[in-house]
Design a protein around this motif. Structure first.
Motif, PDB file in Angstrom:
ATOM      1  N   LEU A 221       0.837  -1.194   0.000  1.00  0.00           N
ATOM      2  CA  LEU A 221       0.000   0.000   0.000  1.00  0.00           C
ATOM      3  C   LEU A 221       0.875   1.249   0.000  1.00  0.00           C
ATOM      4  CD1 LEU A 221      -2.751  -0.945   2.637  1.00  0.00           C
ATOM      5  CD2 LEU A 221      -2.991  -0.866   0.157  1.00  0.00           C
TER       6      LEU A 221
ATOM      7  N   ASP B  53      -4.966   7.480   3.661  1.00  0.00           N
ATOM      8  CA  ASP B  53      -5.301   6.838   2.391  1.00  0.00           C
ATOM      9  C   ASP B  53      -5.209   5.317   2.490  1.00  0.00           C
ATOM     10  OD1 ASP B  53      -5.681   9.308   1.076  1.00  0.00           O
ATOM     11  OD2 ASP B  53      -3.517   9.513   0.800  1.00  0.00           O
TER      12      ASP B  53
ATOM     13  N   THR C  94      -8.256   2.673   1.903  1.00  0.00           N
ATOM     14  CA  THR C  94      -8.157   1.544   0.970  1.00  0.00           C
ATOM     15  C   THR C  94      -8.508   0.238   1.662  1.00  0.00           C
ATOM     16  OG1 THR C  94      -6.448   2.634  -0.365  1.00  0.00           O
ATOM     17  CG2 THR C  94      -6.587   0.226  -0.509  1.00  0.00           C
TER      18      THR C  94
END
Length: 211
Positions: free
Chosen positions: A91, A97, A101
């Motif tokens: 990731l 963020d 996700t």
């Protein structure tokens, strides 16, 4: 190598095979009933009937309805967590963020059987659950996945080093469970993800480094 988990000492291979087959029939039947009738709306008698076994056979394998649901969810989530474990190291982006996700992946997966996941959440409020049951909120793997993301954020510098990581984990899990209430109003998965994204943003404002 074969697993000894769930085997009865002294049981013959044929008897053990029958026991495991009965166990899986109960789990398969329960999965469908929890998804259609919910946790409170499903009884052990209905599970036994759908599985084609006696009620007593269910209780020789599981201590309670909550334990059945726990096993159903552990089987269901095993693949999801294995996949997240695989992709998590790759990731990219800020902690906020990465969290968005990860939760979006959860929503996409659980929305396939949304009512089953709502049953999983509902079981967390059943005070009669035996110690062996693992309802939502007691899932150590899920908590560790979130914790890993936050601790990586501390190392990168976009999560305050004095932030209480466990408290943030609990806030995120609470927000996730609360967002699922919208499924009852037939919200689609895109809406659920959007609401959770906003929750994550608000929580992230609290753990971001102070300027």
């Amino acid at each position: 190598m074969t697993s000894d988990v769930g085997q009865v000492p002294g049981a013959s291979p044929v008897r053990q095979s029958q026991k495991e087959a009965t166990r899986q029939r109960v789990l398969d039947a329960a999965r469908e009933l929890f998804d259609t009738h919910g946790y409170q709306g499903t009884t052990i008698r209905e599970i036994a009937k759908a599985a084609g076994v006696a009620v007593g056979s269910v209780f020789t394998t599981f201590a309670s309805k909550g334990e059945i649901l726990s096993e159903v969810m552990q089987q269901r989530l095993a693949w999801l967590y294995a996949e997240i474990d695989r992709v998590a190291p790759h990731l990219r982006g800020a902690t906020v963020d990465r969290l968005r996700t990860m939760f979006a992946v959860h929503f996409e997966f659980e929305a396939r059987q949304g009512r089953l996941f709502l049953a999983h959440i509902a079981a967390a409020y059943d005070w009669t659950l035996p110690p062996g049951a693992v309802p939502y909120g007691r899932n150590a793997h899920f908590q560790q996945l979130i914790k890993n993301v936050l601790e990586a954020g501390v190392a990168r510098g976009d999560v305050r080093p004095d932030a209480d990581v466990q408290e943030i984990v609990e806030l995120l899990m609470a927000a996730y469970a609360w967002t699922w209430r919208l499924m009852v109003a037939e919200a689609d998965v895109k809406t659920l993800i959007g609401v959770m994204d906003r929750h994550i943003g608000l929580i992230a404002d609290g753990f971001a480094p102070r300027s």
